[in-house]
Design a protein around this motif. Structure first.
Motif, PDB file in Angstrom:
ATOM      1  N   VAL A   1       0.095  -5.841   8.515  1.00 37.41           N
ATOM      2  CA  VAL A   1      -0.996  -5.437   9.400  1.00 37.41           C
ATOM      3  C   VAL A   1      -1.949  -4.561   8.596  1.00 37.41           C
ATOM      4  N   ASP A   2      -3.171  -5.036   8.448  1.00 37.24           N
ATOM      5  CA  ASP A   2      -4.209  -4.278   7.741  1.00 37.24           C
ATOM      6  C   ASP A   2      -3.741  -3.831   6.349  1.00 37.24           C
ATOM      7  N   GLY A   3      -3.036  -4.735   5.652  1.00 34.70           N
ATOM      8  CA  GLY A   3      -2.646  -4.471   4.277  1.00 34.70           C
ATOM      9  C   GLY A   3      -1.316  -3.768   4.091  1.00 34.70           C
ATOM     10  N   THR A   4      -0.653  -3.382   5.186  1.00 37.73           N
ATOM     11  CA  THR A   4       0.633  -2.687   5.103  1.00 37.73           C
ATOM     12  C   THR A   4       1.699  -3.493   5.822  1.00 37.73           C
ATOM     13  N   ASP A   5       2.901  -3.555   5.246  1.00 35.48           N
ATOM     14  CA  ASP A   5       4.008  -4.274   5.875  1.00 35.48           C
ATOM     15  C   ASP A   5       4.736  -3.361   6.849  1.00 35.48           C
ATOM     16  N   TYR A   6       4.902  -3.863   8.089  1.00 38.96           N
ATOM     17  CA  TYR A   6       5.595  -3.098   9.119  1.00 38.96           C
ATOM     18  C   TYR A   6       6.821  -3.831   9.670  1.00 38.96           C
ATOM     19  N   ALA A   7       7.068  -5.036   9.234  1.00 39.94           N
ATOM     20  CA  ALA A   7       8.233  -5.781   9.685  1.00 39.94           C
ATOM     21  C   ALA A   7       8.743  -6.657   8.549  1.00 39.94           C
ATOM     22  N   VAL A   8      10.049  -6.727   8.408  1.00 39.40           N
ATOM     23  CA  VAL A   8      10.682  -7.560   7.394  1.00 39.40           C
ATOM     24  C   VAL A   8      10.898  -8.950   7.977  1.00 39.40           C
ATOM     25  N   PRO A   9      10.402 -10.020   7.362  1.00 34.99           N
ATOM     26  CA  PRO A   9      10.585 -11.372   7.899  1.00 34.99           C
ATOM     27  C   PRO A   9      12.067 -11.683   8.124  1.00 34.99           C
ATOM     28  N   PHE A  10      12.356 -12.348   9.235  1.00 35.66           N
ATOM     29  CA  PHE A  10      13.731 -12.559   9.648  1.00 35.66           C
ATOM     30  C   PHE A  10      14.031 -14.032   9.928  1.00 35.66           C
ATOM     31  N   VAL A  11      13.132 -14.698  10.657  1.00 37.86           N
ATOM     32  CA  VAL A  11      13.341 -16.113  10.975  1.00 37.86           C
ATOM     33  C   VAL A  11      11.991 -16.774  11.229  1.00 37.86           C
ATOM     34  N   ALA A  12      11.815 -17.983  10.718  1.00 39.91           N
ATOM     35  CA  ALA A  12      10.582 -18.744  10.916  1.00 39.91           C
ATOM     36  C   ALA A  12      10.788 -19.764  12.036  1.00 39.91           C
ATOM     37  N   LYS A  13       9.765 -19.918  12.862  1.00 41.17           N
ATOM     38  CA  LYS A  13       9.842 -20.854  13.989  1.00 41.17           C
ATOM     39  C   LYS A  13       8.656 -21.816  13.902  1.00 41.17           C
ATOM     40  N   SER A  14       8.777 -22.728  12.953  1.00 37.13           N
ATOM     41  CA  SER A  14       7.715 -23.711  12.730  1.00 37.13           C
ATOM     42  C   SER A  14       7.776 -24.785  13.805  1.00 37.13           C
ATOM     43  N   LYS A  15       6.666 -25.513  13.978  1.00 39.40           N
ATOM     44  CA  LYS A  15       6.563 -26.551  14.998  1.00 39.40           C
ATOM     45  C   LYS A  15       6.441 -27.926  14.354  1.00 39.40           C
ATOM     46  N   VAL A  16       7.136 -28.893  14.954  1.00 36.60           N
ATOM     47  CA  VAL A  16       7.038 -30.283  14.517  1.00 36.60           C
ATOM     48  C   VAL A  16       6.800 -31.153  15.753  1.00 36.60           C
ATOM     49  N   MET A  17       6.898 -32.453  15.600  1.00 36.94           N
ATOM     50  CA  MET A  17       6.723 -33.359  16.732  1.00 36.94           C
ATOM     51  C   MET A  17       7.923 -34.301  16.803  1.00 36.94           C
ATOM     52  N   ALA A  18       8.518 -34.411  17.984  1.00 39.69           N
ATOM     53  CA  ALA A  18       9.595 -35.374  18.214  1.00 39.69           C
ATOM     54  C   ALA A  18       8.975 -36.659  18.751  1.00 39.69           C
ATOM     55  N   VAL A  19       9.442 -37.800  18.265  1.00 39.75           N
ATOM     56  CA  VAL A  19       8.854 -39.079  18.685  1.00 39.75           C
ATOM     57  C   VAL A  19       9.944 -40.075  19.067  1.00 39.75           C
ATOM     58  N   ASP A  20       9.578 -40.941  20.012  1.00 37.54           N
ATOM     59  CA  ASP A  20      10.404 -42.081  20.380  1.00 37.54           C
ATOM     60  C   ASP A  20       9.891 -43.263  19.555  1.00 37.54           C
ATOM     61  N   LYS A  21      10.647 -43.652  18.546  1.00 36.18           N
ATOM     62  CA  LYS A  21      10.191 -44.686  17.625  1.00 36.18           C
ATOM     63  C   LYS A  21       9.969 -46.022  18.321  1.00 36.18           C
ATOM     64  N   THR A  22      10.755 -46.295  19.370  1.00 35.95           N
ATOM     65  CA  THR A  22      10.602 -47.583  20.057  1.00 35.95           C
ATOM     66  C   THR A  22       9.258 -47.690  20.756  1.00 35.95           C
ATOM     67  N   SER A  23       8.694 -46.570  21.186  1.00 42.84           N
ATOM     68  CA  SER A  23       7.378 -46.596  21.825  1.00 42.84           C
ATOM     69  C   SER A  23       6.299 -47.036  20.843  1.00 42.84           C
ATOM     70  N   PHE A  24       6.435 -46.604  19.593  1.00 39.02           N
ATOM     71  CA  PHE A  24       5.469 -46.994  18.572  1.00 39.02           C
ATOM     72  C   PHE A  24       5.606 -48.487  18.249  1.00 39.02           C
ATOM     73  N   THR A  25       6.823 -48.933  18.060  1.00 40.30           N
ATOM     74  CA  THR A  25       7.003 -50.344  17.688  1.00 40.30           C
ATOM     75  C   THR A  25       6.592 -51.275  18.828  1.00 40.30           C
ATOM     76  N   LYS A  26       6.871 -50.902  20.062  1.00 43.76           N
ATOM     77  CA  LYS A  26       6.460 -51.729  21.199  1.00 43.76           C
ATOM     78  C   LYS A  26       4.943 -51.841  21.291  1.00 43.76           C
ATOM     79  N   ALA A  27       4.250 -50.778  20.870  1.00 43.86           N
ATOM     80  CA  ALA A  27       2.791 -50.783  20.909  1.00 43.86           C
ATOM     81  C   ALA A  27       2.186 -51.393  19.649  1.00 43.86           C
ATOM     82  N   GLY A  28       3.036 -51.881  18.742  1.00 44.82           N
ATOM     83  CA  GLY A  28       2.535 -52.472  17.508  1.00 44.82           C
ATOM     84  C   GLY A  28       2.037 -51.444  16.518  1.00 44.82           C
ATOM     85  N   LEU A  29       2.568 -50.225  16.603  1.00 40.84           N
ATOM     86  CA  LEU A  29       2.134 -49.135  15.733  1.00 40.84           C
ATOM     87  C   LEU A  29       3.235 -48.777  14.741  1.00 40.84           C
ATOM     88  N   PRO A  30       2.874 -48.343  13.556  1.00 37.64           N
ATOM     89  CA  PRO A  30       3.895 -47.887  12.609  1.00 37.64           C
ATOM     90  C   PRO A  30       4.490 -46.561  13.075  1.00 37.64           C
TER      91      PRO A  30
END
Length: 419
Positions: A130-159
């Motif tokens: 915060v404003d150039g000073t560290d006030y918290a030690v990193p502990f856990v990352a919570k990145s975001k991804v996307m879950a997909v139903d592969k059959t929906s893509f193939t049924k629609a003719g999509l890779p």
């Protein structure tokens, strides 16, 4: 999951005088006064996440038997209760805090030493700054991804989307439209509802410029992102409306084939995803630049005395960088998030090898670092409330192209007032 603007009205009240609100005696909950090395640790989470953190605390106490840790699991209203404890002079020695909320709490914490070289992601290393000073030690990352139903893509003719290369945002929209079919209760959607803040970043926009001095959500990228979210829930759109999705479990909709894609998919869902058929379901990157990543850190209370501070530093360093703790972040039963040190990534991925968890790690490495903005929570809460009340992103009907430039101007006034 904590997002920006949560509990804004609560945390702002005492911000100007957090240091004065601290416990001058240095006592912390659970400290008997006989063992000054004892510390308390406050955190939030589900039942499964609580079990994970308790296992990590047990690992610490095994490695450091001279330090007792009182684990204080706050099951609801975490930030409100943390704020109350700080204001009442009863602050925990160590408190978990997300990077999105840190700007509202940092003045209650002592500066900490963060070795940027210990972390494989620059975004993680900077998350507690915060404003150039560290006030918290990193502990856990919570990145975001996307879950997909592969059959929906193939049924629609999509890779089927790549596990390593993100779809372009417009490619995603086109695919989601093509995978949408039917009507009424039998309608199948190409996507679960989009989160505006996330889609704004994914589609090339942002709340602020790189140094946090200018509000930018009203520019062309901001308007484009808002239009996509609004159009997605129109009668001919590709996502369910807020009313249709209310009370519904979007993960179950994915498993049942009612939605083809589930953006904004966090690591806390790994255990559920691992139970699905890997021949049908997959994890892939979020489209475009990806969504904002939450990084939870550990802050040390200003009210901690010298011995407590020494114990707290040992504890936060262990939880942040020791594989004995970081290896426990994910299991078959629960995942708190992604480790922040490279040596624990193999253990993380082995928790569900069939699920392809490398995609979460890639998202951590690609994450965009957001700038520090004073009064960030208050500014973004005000913006989000107005955006939701005035446009179809929420309950309103006004055109985002008209509303967003107005809200950007109001945002800039609030931002300038903090200087």
């Amino acid at each position: 999951m904590l997002r920006t603007a949560v509990t804004a009205a609560i945390v702002v009240g005492c911000l100007a005088s957090l240091a004065a609100c601290g416990n001058e005696s240095g006592a912390t909950p659970g400290d008997s006064g006989k063992d000054s090395a004892s510390i308390s640790f406050a955190y939030w989470g589900s039942n499964e996440e609580n079990a994970t953190i308790k296992n990590m605390v047990a690992a610490f106490e095994k490695a450091h038997p001279d330090i007792d840790v009182e684990a204080n699991w706050i099951q609801s209203d975490y930030e409100q209760k943390l704020q109350t404890s700080i204001a009442g002079g009863d602050a925990p020695t160590v408190a978990a805090i997300s990077n999105t909320s840190l700007p509202s709490f940092f003045s209650a914490f002592k500066p900490v030493d963060v070795d940027a070289g210990a972390y494989y992601s620059p975004a993680v290393a900077k998350a507690g700054t915060v404003d150039g000073t560290d006030y918290a030690v990193p502990f856990v990352a919570k990145s975001k991804v996307m879950a997909v139903d592969k059959t929906s893509f193939t049924k629609a003719g999509l890779p089927v989307p790549s596990a390593t290369k993100p779809l372009g945002t417009q490619d995603f929209v086109a695919a989601a439209k093509k995978m949408t079919s039917g009507s009424g209760s039998s309608k199948v959607y190409g996507s679960a509802p989009l989160w505006y803040d996330g889609w704004l970043l994914a589609d090339g926009g942002s709340y602020y410029n790189a140094d946090g001095t200018k509000c930018t959500m009203g520019d062309a990228a901001g308007v484009r992102a808002a239009k996509t979210v609004v159009d997605s829930v129109k009668p001919d759109g590709f996502a369910p409306t807020a009313i249709a999705a209310q009370g519904q479990d979007m993960f179950q909709w994915l498993a049942q084939g009612k939605v083809a894609t589930l953006p904004d998919f966090g690591p806390w869902n790994i255990a559920k995803f691992a139970a699905l058929d890997p021949a049908r379901f997959a994890l892939v990157p979020m489209p475009g630049r990806g969504e904002p990543m939450e990084v939870d850190g550990l802050g040390i209370s200003k009210s901690a005395n010298a011995e407590q501070t020494k114990s707290a530093q040992t504890f936060t360093r262990f939880m942040s960088t020791d594989p004995a703790a970081q290896n426990l972040l994910a299991s078959k039963e629960s995942a708190l998030g992604v480790p922040v040190v490279k040596d624990s990534l193999a253990a993380f991925k082995s928790a569900a090898p069939q699920a392809g968890l490398q995609v979460f790690v890639d998202a951590v490495e690609r994450a965009v670092t957001t700038p520090y903005v004073k009064n960030k929570v208050q500014i973004e809460s005000t913006f989000s409330t107005a955006l939701n009340s005035r446009t179809a992103i929420g309950t309103g009907h006004e055109d985002p192209a008209t509303v967003l430039p107005q809200l950007e101007a109001e945002c800039q006034k609030m931002l300038d007032a903090t200087k």
